[in-house]
Design a protein around this motif. Structure first.
Motif, PDB file in Angstrom:
ATOM      1  N   LEU A 170       0.834  -1.207   0.000  1.00  0.00           N
ATOM      2  CA  LEU A 170       0.000   0.000   0.000  1.00  0.00           C
ATOM      3  C   LEU A 170       0.869   1.257   0.000  1.00  0.00           C
ATOM      4  O   LEU A 170       0.630   2.185  -0.773  1.00  0.00           O
ATOM      5  CB  LEU A 170      -0.918   0.007   1.222  1.00  0.00           C
ATOM      6  CG  LEU A 170      -2.057  -1.001   1.256  1.00  0.00           C
ATOM      7  CD1 LEU A 170      -2.740  -0.978   2.612  1.00  0.00           C
ATOM      8  CD2 LEU A 170      -3.061  -0.726   0.155  1.00  0.00           C
ATOM      9  N   HIS A 171       1.864   1.257   0.863  1.00  0.00           N
ATOM     10  CA  HIS A 171       2.746   2.424   0.959  1.00  0.00           C
ATOM     11  C   HIS A 171       3.499   2.646  -0.349  1.00  0.00           C
ATOM     12  O   HIS A 171       3.641   3.784  -0.810  1.00  0.00           O
ATOM     13  CB  HIS A 171       3.735   2.220   2.112  1.00  0.00           C
ATOM     14  CG  HIS A 171       4.621   3.397   2.348  1.00  0.00           C
ATOM     15  ND1 HIS A 171       5.966   3.376   2.103  1.00  0.00           N
ATOM     16  CD2 HIS A 171       4.349   4.652   2.788  1.00  0.00           C
ATOM     17  CE1 HIS A 171       6.503   4.556   2.394  1.00  0.00           C
ATOM     18  NE2 HIS A 171       5.535   5.352   2.806  1.00  0.00           N
ATOM     19  N   SER A 172       3.955   1.557  -0.953  1.00  0.00           N
ATOM     20  CA  SER A 172       4.678   1.656  -2.226  1.00  0.00           C
ATOM     21  C   SER A 172       3.792   2.267  -3.307  1.00  0.00           C
ATOM     22  O   SER A 172       4.216   3.178  -4.044  1.00  0.00           O
ATOM     23  CB  SER A 172       5.157   0.266  -2.655  1.00  0.00           C
ATOM     24  OG  SER A 172       5.744   0.307  -3.936  1.00  0.00           O
ATOM     25  N   ILE A 173       2.552   1.801  -3.410  1.00  0.00           N
ATOM     26  CA  ILE A 173       1.646   2.323  -4.443  1.00  0.00           C
ATOM     27  C   ILE A 173       1.299   3.780  -4.184  1.00  0.00           C
ATOM     28  O   ILE A 173       1.250   4.592  -5.117  1.00  0.00           O
ATOM     29  CB  ILE A 173       0.365   1.462  -4.524  1.00  0.00           C
ATOM     30  CG1 ILE A 173       0.711   0.038  -4.976  1.00  0.00           C
ATOM     31  CG2 ILE A 173      -0.648   2.084  -5.493  1.00  0.00           C
ATOM     32  CD1 ILE A 173      -0.457  -0.926  -4.935  1.00  0.00           C
ATOM     33  N   VAL A 174       1.064   4.133  -2.919  1.00  0.00           N
ATOM     34  CA  VAL A 174       0.760   5.534  -2.589  1.00  0.00           C
ATOM     35  C   VAL A 174       1.913   6.431  -3.016  1.00  0.00           C
ATOM     36  O   VAL A 174       1.712   7.475  -3.643  1.00  0.00           O
ATOM     37  CB  VAL A 174       0.462   5.688  -1.082  1.00  0.00           C
ATOM     38  CG1 VAL A 174       0.499   7.161  -0.662  1.00  0.00           C
ATOM     39  CG2 VAL A 174      -0.907   5.106  -0.753  1.00  0.00           C
ATOM     40  N   ARG A 175       3.140   6.040  -2.692  1.00  0.00           N
ATOM     41  CA  ARG A 175       4.297   6.853  -3.073  1.00  0.00           C
ATOM     42  C   ARG A 175       4.418   6.960  -4.592  1.00  0.00           C
ATOM     43  O   ARG A 175       4.696   8.030  -5.135  1.00  0.00           O
ATOM     44  CB  ARG A 175       5.588   6.232  -2.503  1.00  0.00           C
ATOM     45  CG  ARG A 175       5.703   6.302  -1.003  1.00  0.00           C
ATOM     46  CD  ARG A 175       5.721   7.720  -0.497  1.00  0.00           C
ATOM     47  NE  ARG A 175       6.794   8.505  -1.078  1.00  0.00           N
ATOM     48  CZ  ARG A 175       6.744   9.814  -1.266  1.00  0.00           C
ATOM     49  NH1 ARG A 175       5.647  10.497  -0.936  1.00  0.00           N
ATOM     50  NH2 ARG A 175       7.766  10.470  -1.786  1.00  0.00           N
ATOM     51  N   GLN A 176       4.205   5.845  -5.287  1.00  0.00           N
ATOM     52  CA  GLN A 176       4.296   5.858  -6.753  1.00  0.00           C
ATOM     53  C   GLN A 176       3.227   6.756  -7.363  1.00  0.00           C
ATOM     54  O   GLN A 176       3.504   7.521  -8.298  1.00  0.00           O
ATOM     55  CB  GLN A 176       4.177   4.419  -7.289  1.00  0.00           C
ATOM     56  CG  GLN A 176       5.404   3.566  -6.985  1.00  0.00           C
ATOM     57  CD  GLN A 176       5.130   2.074  -7.071  1.00  0.00           C
ATOM     58  OE1 GLN A 176       3.987   1.633  -7.191  1.00  0.00           O
ATOM     59  NE2 GLN A 176       6.174   1.290  -6.984  1.00  0.00           N
ATOM     60  N   MET A 209       3.219  -3.831 -10.490  1.00  0.00           N
ATOM     61  CA  MET A 209       2.199  -4.870 -10.641  1.00  0.00           C
ATOM     62  C   MET A 209       2.280  -5.875  -9.499  1.00  0.00           C
ATOM     63  O   MET A 209       1.274  -6.443  -9.082  1.00  0.00           O
ATOM     64  CB  MET A 209       2.354  -5.575 -11.990  1.00  0.00           C
ATOM     65  CG  MET A 209       1.910  -4.754 -13.184  1.00  0.00           C
ATOM     66  SD  MET A 209       0.199  -4.151 -13.010  1.00  0.00           S
ATOM     67  CE  MET A 209      -0.707  -5.695 -12.895  1.00  0.00           C
ATOM     68  N   GLU A 210       3.485  -6.077  -8.990  1.00  0.00           N
ATOM     69  CA  GLU A 210       3.653  -6.997  -7.863  1.00  0.00           C
ATOM     70  C   GLU A 210       2.886  -6.495  -6.645  1.00  0.00           C
ATOM     71  O   GLU A 210       2.225  -7.273  -5.944  1.00  0.00           O
ATOM     72  CB  GLU A 210       5.136  -7.138  -7.525  1.00  0.00           C
ATOM     73  CG  GLU A 210       5.411  -8.111  -6.382  1.00  0.00           C
ATOM     74  CD  GLU A 210       6.890  -8.227  -6.064  1.00  0.00           C
ATOM     75  OE1 GLU A 210       7.218  -8.860  -5.043  1.00  0.00           O
ATOM     76  OE2 GLU A 210       7.714  -7.678  -6.820  1.00  0.00           O
ATOM     77  N   ARG A 261      -0.446  -8.238  -4.881  1.00  0.00           N
ATOM     78  CA  ARG A 261      -0.490  -8.597  -3.465  1.00  0.00           C
ATOM     79  C   ARG A 261      -1.814  -8.138  -2.859  1.00  0.00           C
ATOM     80  O   ARG A 261      -2.434  -8.857  -2.065  1.00  0.00           O
ATOM     81  CB  ARG A 261       0.679  -7.966  -2.712  1.00  0.00           C
ATOM     82  CG  ARG A 261       0.664  -8.332  -1.211  1.00  0.00           C
ATOM     83  CD  ARG A 261       1.927  -7.903  -0.498  1.00  0.00           C
ATOM     84  NE  ARG A 261       3.039  -8.774  -0.831  1.00  0.00           N
ATOM     85  CZ  ARG A 261       4.166  -8.354  -1.418  1.00  0.00           C
ATOM     86  NH1 ARG A 261       4.302  -7.091  -1.739  1.00  0.00           N
ATOM     87  NH2 ARG A 261       5.140  -9.191  -1.673  1.00  0.00           N
ATOM     88  N   ILE A 262      -2.274  -6.950  -3.235  1.00  0.00           N
ATOM     89  CA  ILE A 262      -3.562  -6.465  -2.746  1.00  0.00           C
ATOM     90  C   ILE A 262      -4.696  -7.302  -3.324  1.00  0.00           C
ATOM     91  O   ILE A 262      -5.663  -7.635  -2.621  1.00  0.00           O
ATOM     92  CB  ILE A 262      -3.741  -4.970  -3.098  1.00  0.00           C
ATOM     93  CG1 ILE A 262      -2.686  -4.137  -2.368  1.00  0.00           C
ATOM     94  CG2 ILE A 262      -5.146  -4.486  -2.710  1.00  0.00           C
ATOM     95  CD1 ILE A 262      -2.624  -2.696  -2.794  1.00  0.00           C
ATOM     96  N   ASN A 263      -4.578  -7.668  -4.601  1.00  0.00           N
ATOM     97  CA  ASN A 263      -5.616  -8.483  -5.237  1.00  0.00           C
ATOM     98  C   ASN A 263      -5.814  -9.818  -4.529  1.00  0.00           C
ATOM     99  O   ASN A 263      -6.923 -10.362  -4.515  1.00  0.00           O
ATOM    100  CB  ASN A 263      -5.269  -8.726  -6.706  1.00  0.00           C
ATOM    101  CG  ASN A 263      -5.547  -7.516  -7.579  1.00  0.00           C
ATOM    102  OD1 ASN A 263      -6.380  -6.680  -7.225  1.00  0.00           O
ATOM    103  ND2 ASN A 263      -4.861  -7.413  -8.702  1.00  0.00           N
ATOM    104  N   LEU A 264      -4.747 -10.352  -3.931  1.00  0.00           N
ATOM    105  CA  LEU A 264      -4.860 -11.626  -3.216  1.00  0.00           C
ATOM    106  C   LEU A 264      -5.838 -11.523  -2.052  1.00  0.00           C
ATOM    107  O   LEU A 264      -6.533 -12.481  -1.730  1.00  0.00           O
ATOM    108  CB  LEU A 264      -3.485 -12.066  -2.697  1.00  0.00           C
ATOM    109  CG  LEU A 264      -2.505 -12.609  -3.736  1.00  0.00           C
ATOM    110  CD1 LEU A 264      -1.146 -12.872  -3.088  1.00  0.00           C
ATOM    111  CD2 LEU A 264      -3.043 -13.892  -4.368  1.00  0.00           C
TER     112      LEU A 264
END
Length: 208
Positions: A79-85, A94-95, A99-102
């Motif tokens: 979550l933190h990685s996607i927010v920063r991106q 996509m990785e 992980r969230i999709n799981l």
């Protein structure tokens, strides 16, 4: 010497996924993990209202299930990685998305209506089959955050020493701090002291 009080959970993000990211904080300029054990994850979920005590009563043994805190931290990292991106307008991993999709995959959710004080209300039921199912509300909030929110209003606290995130839903979108009482006041005092320091330096250069 005053007693130090350990940091507690912060609910300032205006989105459950952001509040979940905010379970790793900074105190005295050092990172502090608030999800140290599965029981911490359990308590956080109850505090947010993601589940009621009655809903999780059949699976209370998961309070001490080590995989719960492990998966919670992995989810938070993604979550933190996607927010920063997203904030940097960079390509999303996509990785991290997978992980969230799981956590979203194959969840059985039912909704039931009932009467309460003359009004019709509803309650959702998530079928809990394994500890990671408890994290479904966080993943669901992430879907809402990443697909429906204006990421220009997702902000990190303006205090450089603070790591908390929030969605700015203030009037005119002028919110700068995680909290006006903590970081807001701290930064105002720091700015005031800096101005005084400069004024005193100028006076010493130009006495009289």
């Amino acid at each position: 010497m005053p007693k130090k009080i350990a940091p507690s959970f912060y609910f300032i993000g205006n989105n459950l996924a952001l509040d979940f990211i905010n379970t790793k904080v900074v105190a005295d300029r050092k990172p502090v993990e608030l999800l140290r054990a599965s029981e911490d994850v359990w308590n956080w979920l109850l505090l947010t209202g993601s589940f009621t005590a009655q809903q999780v009563d059949p699976v209370t043994q998961w309070r001490e299930e080590p995989t719960l805190v492990k998966e919670a931290i992995e989810l938070r990292t993604s979550l933190h990685s996607i927010v920063r991106q997203r904030m940097l307008k960079a390509e999303v991993s996509m990785e991290d998305l997978e992980r969230i999709n799981l956590f979203l995959k194959s969840k059985a959710i039912t909704t039931r209506m009932f009467s309460k004080e003359g009004q019709i209300a509803s309650v959702r039921h998530i079928e809990l089959q394994q500890p990671s199912d408890l994290l479904f509300p966080v993943a669901e909030a992430a879907v809402d955050l990443f697909t429906n929110f204006d990421f220009g209003l997702v902000k990190k606290c303006g205090n450089p020493d603070c790591v908390l995130y929030f969605y700015d839903n203030s009037k005119n979108s002028t919110r700068r701090w995680c909290s006006q009482k903590t970081c807001g006041n701290r930064m105002k005092v720091a700015a005031f002291m800096e101005r005084r320091k400069k004024e005193e330096a100028e006076k010493s250069k130009n006495p009289g």
